[in-house]
Design a protein around this motif. Structure first.
Motif, PDB file in Angstrom:
ATOM      1  N   VAL A 100      53.028  43.817  10.393  1.00  0.00           N
ATOM      2  CA  VAL A 100      52.901  43.189   9.032  1.00  0.00           C
ATOM      3  C   VAL A 100      54.492  43.276   8.801  1.00  0.00           C
ATOM      4  O   VAL A 100      54.044  45.198   8.818  1.00  0.00           O
ATOM      5  N   LEU A 101      54.956  42.861   8.904  1.00  0.00           N
ATOM      6  CA  LEU A 101      56.692  42.896   7.666  1.00  0.00           C
ATOM      7  C   LEU A 101      56.466  42.809   6.353  1.00  0.00           C
ATOM      8  O   LEU A 101      56.237  42.483   5.848  1.00  0.00           O
ATOM      9  N   PRO A 102      57.572  43.897   6.072  1.00  0.00           N
ATOM     10  CA  PRO A 102      58.144  43.495   4.699  1.00  0.00           C
ATOM     11  C   PRO A 102      58.571  41.900   4.105  1.00  0.00           C
ATOM     12  O   PRO A 102      58.010  41.731   2.572  1.00  0.00           O
ATOM     13  N   CYS A 103      59.810  41.675   5.060  1.00  0.00           N
ATOM     14  CA  CYS A 103      59.960  40.439   4.653  1.00  0.00           C
ATOM     15  C   CYS A 103      60.528  39.748   5.979  1.00  0.00           C
ATOM     16  O   CYS A 103      60.443  40.706   7.652  1.00  0.00           O
ATOM     17  N   CYS A 104      60.944  38.568   5.817  1.00  0.00           N
ATOM     18  CA  CYS A 104      61.456  37.589   7.112  1.00  0.00           C
ATOM     19  C   CYS A 104      63.145  38.149   7.419  1.00  0.00           C
ATOM     20  O   CYS A 104      63.715  37.810   8.156  1.00  0.00           O
ATOM     21  N   PHE A 105      63.473  39.563   6.746  1.00  0.00           N
ATOM     22  CA  PHE A 105      64.513  39.867   6.700  1.00  0.00           C
ATOM     23  C   PHE A 105      64.933  41.036   8.237  1.00  0.00           C
ATOM     24  O   PHE A 105      65.673  41.736   8.880  1.00  0.00           O
ATOM     25  N   ASP A 106      63.387  41.609   8.315  1.00  0.00           N
ATOM     26  CA  ASP A 106      62.477  42.113   9.416  1.00  0.00           C
ATOM     27  C   ASP A 106      62.638  41.635   9.941  1.00  0.00           C
ATOM     28  O   ASP A 106      61.693  41.797  11.275  1.00  0.00           O
TER      29      ASP A 106
END
Length: 336
Positions: free
Chosen positions: A282-288
């Motif tokens: 689970v990542l903070p956003c699509c830029f990670d």
């Protein structure tokens, strides 16, 4: 008119629980502007899931296409794991985006995942290079209940198109749009909204009029002219458009380039959504892109446990204090 009709036709996806959840997350986010960190119990309004972590093309500014992302590729998201995530979040989710890094249609279960999400009462969208769309696939996508489909077409001639979409065929992408439009007409459906996305680059900026014309000829519902995310842009970049309106970067006093958007110490995406990768991170956003700031793994604990984990809470607090410290924020186009 078609876009307004699309909006009105999709109001049925909303519910009292979803609206209440969105109110909670919005209120919490507004408080963060004043330095108040109150993360009450609420869920994200949207998630992006990664159907496949590989692609047939070699786009130079894509971590998958240029080979800079993932040591192991060729994986697809399992239908079983996907259903578990939807089942946990379906009462509050408004939107599921079937896209993160690779080409979504390389997952043979994509249309079944979309259909499952649609039946759960959630708005769905995906993005594709359209190289795999034939008449049968177009029919399946339309019948799945998909609400929005973005087709990447970054040139109106093969010579221009392949300067970025390396390995792709313009003819296939254009024909895919026509097949989708035809499938919609046969079914009598208004969805999915078909959007042609055109990354404005130095190599294709002379074709803006042509892409507008092509959009009309294919019967697509709309055209999106998008600024390109570029890596190593500080000293300029060969793909950076000369049209300021579509450039994500500008030159500073020391002949260095930097993003136009100011880095405010706020981020709505951290309150309203998240990314679930191919392996459950689970990542903070699509830029990670490199999964550097994973909040946890849904194969080990629930999504909510990941989303509200100490790692997640600490990351949000650090954003509120100093967003510039994170490299993943430097290319962000969000203004909220």
């Amino acid at each position: 008119m078609r876009i307004l009709s699309h909006f009105l036709n999709n109001l049925h996806y909303l519910s009292v629980k979803k609206l209440r959840n969105y109110y909670k997350l919005s209120f919490s986010y507004i408080l963060s502007y004043f330095g108040v960190y109150l993360f009450n119990k609420f869920y994200p309004a949207f998630i992006s899931v990664e159907p496949a972590d590989f692609c047939q093309l070699a786009c130079p500014e894509c971590p998958v296409g240029n080979g800079k992302s993932y040591s192991k590729r060729g994986r697809t998201l399992s239908l079983e794991h996907f259903k578990e995530s939807v089942d946990e979040l379906k009462e509050t989710l408004v939107h599921v985006i079937f896209y993160f890094q690779g080409e979504p249609l390389l997952n043979r279960n994509l249309t079944e995942m979309i259909a499952y999400t649609h039946r759960a009462g959630i708005y769905t969208s995906t993005s594709t290079n359209a190289q795999l769309i034939d008449e049968r696939t177009a029919e399946k996508l339309v019948q799945s209940g998909l609400d929005k489909l973005i087709v990447s077409i970054d040139g109106t001639t093969q010579a221009t198109y392949e300067k970025y979409r390396i390995g792709g065929k313009l003819e296939k992408a254009v024909n895919a749009v026509k097949l989708l439009v035809a499938a919609k007409k046969r079914s009598g459906r208004t969805n999915p909204i078909i959007e042609i996305q055109f990354l404005v680059l130095k190599t294709n900026e002379h074709q803006l009029d042509e892409i507008k014309k092509l959009t009309k000829e294919t019967g697509a519902d709309r055209l999106s002219l998008k600024s390109a995310q570029l890596y190593d842009f500080e000293n300029g970049h060969e793909l950076l458009t000369t049209i300021d309106r579509y450039a994500r970067y500008k030159k500073g006093k020391e002949e260095k380039w930097y993003p136009k958007n100011k880095w405010r110490n706020h981020c709505l995406r951290l309150w309203s959504g998240a990314v679930v990768t191919i392996n459950g991170e689970v990542l903070p956003c699509c830029f990670d892109k490199e999964s550097a700031f994973s909040f946890g793994n849904i194969h080990e604990k629930s999504f909510y446990a990941c989303w509200t984990s100490p790692k997640a809470m600490n990351f949000r607090k650090r954003i509120l204090k100093n967003r510039k410290q994170f490299d993943i924020c430097r290319n962000c186009s969000s203004k909220k």
